[in-house]
Every structure is written in structure tokens, then in C-alpha cells.
Design a protein around this motif. Structure first.
Motif, PDB file in Angstrom:
ATOM      1  N   GLN A   1     -17.813   5.132   9.447  1.00 62.31           N
ATOM      2  CA  GLN A   1     -18.200   6.036   8.359  1.00 62.31           C
ATOM      3  C   GLN A   1     -17.088   5.979   7.334  1.00 62.31           C
ATOM      4  O   GLN A   1     -15.955   6.351   7.617  1.00 62.31           O
ATOM      5  N   ASN A   2     -17.401   5.462   6.149  1.00 64.70           N
ATOM      6  CA  ASN A   2     -16.420   5.328   5.070  1.00 64.70           C
ATOM      7  C   ASN A   2     -16.751   6.328   3.972  1.00 64.70           C
ATOM      8  O   ASN A   2     -17.870   6.340   3.462  1.00 64.70           O
ATOM      9  N   THR A   3     -15.769   7.127   3.610  1.00 67.75           N
ATOM     10  CA  THR A   3     -15.893   8.037   2.484  1.00 67.75           C
ATOM     11  C   THR A   3     -14.730   7.728   1.558  1.00 67.75           C
ATOM     12  O   THR A   3     -13.575   7.863   1.960  1.00 67.75           O
ATOM     13  N   ALA A   4     -15.041   7.274   0.343  1.00 71.90           N
ATOM     14  CA  ALA A   4     -13.989   6.801  -0.553  1.00 71.90           C
ATOM     15  C   ALA A   4     -14.245   7.224  -1.982  1.00 71.90           C
ATOM     16  O   ALA A   4     -15.372   7.116  -2.471  1.00 71.90           O
ATOM     17  N   ASP A   5     -13.202   7.710  -2.656  1.00 76.08           N
ATOM     18  CA  ASP A   5     -13.255   7.993  -4.077  1.00 76.08           C
ATOM     19  C   ASP A   5     -12.307   7.038  -4.779  1.00 76.08           C
ATOM     20  O   ASP A   5     -11.178   6.822  -4.314  1.00 76.08           O
ATOM     21  N   GLY A   6     -12.756   6.458  -5.888  1.00 74.80           N
ATOM     22  CA  GLY A   6     -11.913   5.527  -6.610  1.00 74.80           C
ATOM     23  C   GLY A   6     -12.339   5.389  -8.057  1.00 74.80           C
ATOM     24  O   GLY A   6     -13.223   6.101  -8.535  1.00 74.80           O
ATOM     25  N   GLU A   7     -11.690   4.461  -8.730  1.00 78.46           N
ATOM     26  CA  GLU A   7     -11.935   4.227 -10.153  1.00 78.46           C
ATOM     27  C   GLU A   7     -12.658   2.903 -10.331  1.00 78.46           C
ATOM     28  O   GLU A   7     -12.096   1.834 -10.111  1.00 78.46           O
ATOM     29  N   ILE A   8     -13.930   3.011 -10.712  1.00 76.53           N
ATOM     30  CA  ILE A   8     -14.764   1.830 -10.928  1.00 76.53           C
ATOM     31  C   ILE A   8     -15.527   2.038 -12.229  1.00 76.53           C
ATOM     32  O   ILE A   8     -16.147   3.088 -12.425  1.00 76.53           O
ATOM     33  N   ARG A   9     -15.480   1.039 -13.104  1.00 72.53           N
ATOM     34  CA  ARG A   9     -16.228   1.086 -14.359  1.00 72.53           C
ATOM     35  C   ARG A   9     -16.969  -0.227 -14.507  1.00 72.53           C
ATOM     36  O   ARG A   9     -16.358  -1.258 -14.781  1.00 72.53           O
ATOM     37  N   GLY A  10     -18.272  -0.176 -14.262  1.00 68.73           N
ATOM     38  CA  GLY A  10     -19.073  -1.399 -14.321  1.00 68.73           C
ATOM     39  C   GLY A  10     -18.585  -2.387 -13.277  1.00 68.73           C
ATOM     40  O   GLY A  10     -18.406  -2.045 -12.119  1.00 68.73           O
ATOM     41  N   ALA A  11     -18.335  -3.619 -13.706  1.00 66.53           N
ATOM     42  CA  ALA A  11     -17.859  -4.653 -12.776  1.00 66.53           C
ATOM     43  C   ALA A  11     -16.361  -4.560 -12.530  1.00 66.53           C
ATOM     44  O   ALA A  11     -15.820  -5.273 -11.681  1.00 66.53           O
ATOM     45  N   ASN A  12     -15.673  -3.679 -13.255  1.00 66.11           N
ATOM     46  CA  ASN A  12     -14.216  -3.568 -13.122  1.00 66.11           C
ATOM     47  C   ASN A  12     -13.843  -2.494 -12.115  1.00 66.11           C
ATOM     48  O   ASN A  12     -14.311  -1.360 -12.197  1.00 66.11           O
ATOM     49  N   ARG A  13     -12.995  -2.866 -11.159  1.00 67.62           N
ATOM     50  CA  ARG A  13     -12.527  -1.935 -10.134  1.00 67.62           C
ATOM     51  C   ARG A  13     -11.014  -1.801 -10.279  1.00 67.62           C
ATOM     52  O   ARG A  13     -10.307  -2.793 -10.351  1.00 67.62           O
ATOM     53  N   TYR A  14     -10.548  -0.556 -10.296  1.00 68.56           N
ATOM     54  CA  TYR A  14      -9.128  -0.298 -10.510  1.00 68.56           C
ATOM     55  C   TYR A  14      -8.482   0.378  -9.296  1.00 68.56           C
ATOM     56  O   TYR A  14      -7.394   0.006  -8.896  1.00 68.56           O
ATOM     57  N   ASP A  15      -9.129   1.372  -8.746  1.00 69.24           N
ATOM     58  CA  ASP A  15      -8.686   2.025  -7.512  1.00 69.24           C
ATOM     59  C   ASP A  15      -9.876   1.936  -6.564  1.00 69.24           C
ATOM     60  O   ASP A  15     -10.907   2.570  -6.801  1.00 69.24           O
ATOM     61  N   TYR A  16      -9.731   1.165  -5.489  1.00 69.32           N
ATOM     62  CA  TYR A  16     -10.887   0.890  -4.647  1.00 69.32           C
ATOM     63  C   TYR A  16     -10.425   0.381  -3.282  1.00 69.32           C
ATOM     64  O   TYR A  16      -9.237   0.163  -3.056  1.00 69.32           O
ATOM     65  N   ALA A  17     -11.385   0.182  -2.392  1.00 71.35           N
ATOM     66  CA  ALA A  17     -11.080  -0.268  -1.036  1.00 71.35           C
ATOM     67  C   ALA A  17     -12.109  -1.298  -0.584  1.00 71.35           C
ATOM     68  O   ALA A  17     -13.219  -1.348  -1.097  1.00 71.35           O
ATOM     69  N   TRP A  18     -11.691  -2.111   0.408  1.00 65.67           N
ATOM     70  CA  TRP A  18     -12.607  -3.037   1.044  1.00 65.67           C
ATOM     71  C   TRP A  18     -12.092  -3.355   2.446  1.00 65.67           C
ATOM     72  O   TRP A  18     -10.936  -3.112   2.765  1.00 65.67           O
ATOM     73  N   ILE A  19     -12.986  -3.865   3.271  1.00 63.89           N
ATOM     74  CA  ILE A  19     -12.642  -4.276   4.638  1.00 63.89           C
ATOM     75  C   ILE A  19     -13.005  -5.747   4.781  1.00 63.89           C
ATOM     76  O   ILE A  19     -14.088  -6.169   4.377  1.00 63.89           O
ATOM     77  N   ALA A  20     -12.078  -6.511   5.370  1.00 65.16           N
ATOM     78  CA  ALA A  20     -12.299  -7.941   5.587  1.00 65.16           C
ATOM     79  C   ALA A  20     -11.963  -8.297   7.023  1.00 65.16           C
ATOM     80  O   ALA A  20     -11.157  -7.626   7.678  1.00 65.16           O
ATOM     81  N   ARG A  21     -12.589  -9.374   7.506  1.00 63.33           N
ATOM     82  CA  ARG A  21     -12.231  -9.901   8.833  1.00 63.33           C
ATOM     83  C   ARG A  21     -10.821 -10.473   8.753  1.00 63.33           C
ATOM     84  O   ARG A  21     -10.499 -11.234   7.836  1.00 63.33           O
ATOM     85  N   ALA A  22      -9.990 -10.128   9.712  1.00 60.62           N
ATOM     86  CA  ALA A  22      -8.592 -10.575   9.703  1.00 60.62           C
ATOM     87  C   ALA A  22      -8.499 -12.088   9.845  1.00 60.62           C
ATOM     88  O   ALA A  22      -7.634 -12.718   9.223  1.00 60.62           O
ATOM     89  N   GLU A  23      -9.383 -12.688  10.632  1.00 57.37           N
ATOM     90  CA  GLU A  23      -9.261 -14.114  10.935  1.00 57.37           C
ATOM     91  C   GLU A  23      -9.505 -15.034   9.748  1.00 57.37           C
ATOM     92  O   GLU A  23      -8.896 -16.086   9.634  1.00 57.37           O
TER      93      GLU A  23
END
Length: 119
Positions: A28-50
Motif C-alpha cells: 500500500q503506497n501513499t505518496a504526496d509529491g510535485e508533479i506537473r504534466g509529464a514533469n516530476r520534481y518530488d516523486y517516488a518509484w520502486i524498481a527491481r534491485a537486480e
């Protein structure tokens, strides 16, 4: 270990936090950030480590308005991932973050950032 609480981060902060899942897990991800259109300034993501494959990310398409300035966006949802090792990435730029919003803050300024919980 879950939960991860990276809320209330300020400007110019970068976090790379490992997430190890011993079994298939719904996050369960709950996130607040700064996104304007295609531009992301404060944001999060998850990736596979491998291999760095992105398995979840905040985008303008999957976030909703969080109140205040239009740039304030919120993701509130889940992602189910198989067992494995992942990395939660959190990035903020040089302006408009917790404690230093340059325009109207979101409805809940203390929620700026992300909380990841596992089920």
C-alpha cells in the motif's frame, strides 16, 4: 523492513531504500509529491534491485490533486509484487517541499513524501 515512512522530506533529498519481500506482497503506497504534466520534481518509484526495472512509479496519470497548488499530487493505491529485492527511490528537487512550499501547500503538508506498507 515495512512499513517505510519517508514523509516530511525537504528539498534536495534523495533516498534509495531496499525492500526485501520473502513472499508475494501487496504494498500500500501513499505518496504526496510535485508533479506537473509529464514533469516530476518530488516523486517516488520502486524498481527491481537486480536489473532496475521499474515496477511502480508516481506519474501524472496515476495521481490525483492533493489540494493547494495544482502541482501537489497524491498517489494512494497498491501494487502486488513477487518475492524479491526491490529499491524504493524518493527524489526531491531544489524547491517546493515540506517546510518550504513556494506556493500553496497540499491539504496535508505532513504527508509530503511516501509511506509504504505491506500486507
Amino acid at each position: 523492513a515495512l512499513p517505510l515512512d519517508l514523509r516530511r522530506h525537504t528539498n534536495n533529498q534523495h533516498f534509495d531504500v531496499p525492500i526485501v519481500l520473502d513472499a508475494e506482497t501487496t504494498l500500500q503506497n501513499t505518496a504526496d509529491g510535485e508533479i506537473r504534466g509529464a514533469n516530476r520534481y518530488d516523486y517516488a518509484w520502486i524498481a527491481r534491485a537486480e536489473d532496475g526495472t521499474v515496477v511502480w512509479e508516481m506519474t501524472s496519470e496515476n495521481t490525483v490533486y492533493a489540494g493547494g497548488a495544482p502541482r501537489n499530487q497524491r498517489f494512494d493505491g497498491t501494487v502486488t509484487l513477487p518475492a524479491g529485492t526491490y529499491v524504493l527511490f524518493v527524489r526531491s528537487d531544489d524547491s517546493h517541499a515540506f517546510g518550504n512550499f513556494v506556493s500553496d501547500p497540499p491539504e496535508d503538508p505532513n504527508a509530503w513524501g511516501i509511506v509504504v506498507e505491506g500486507e
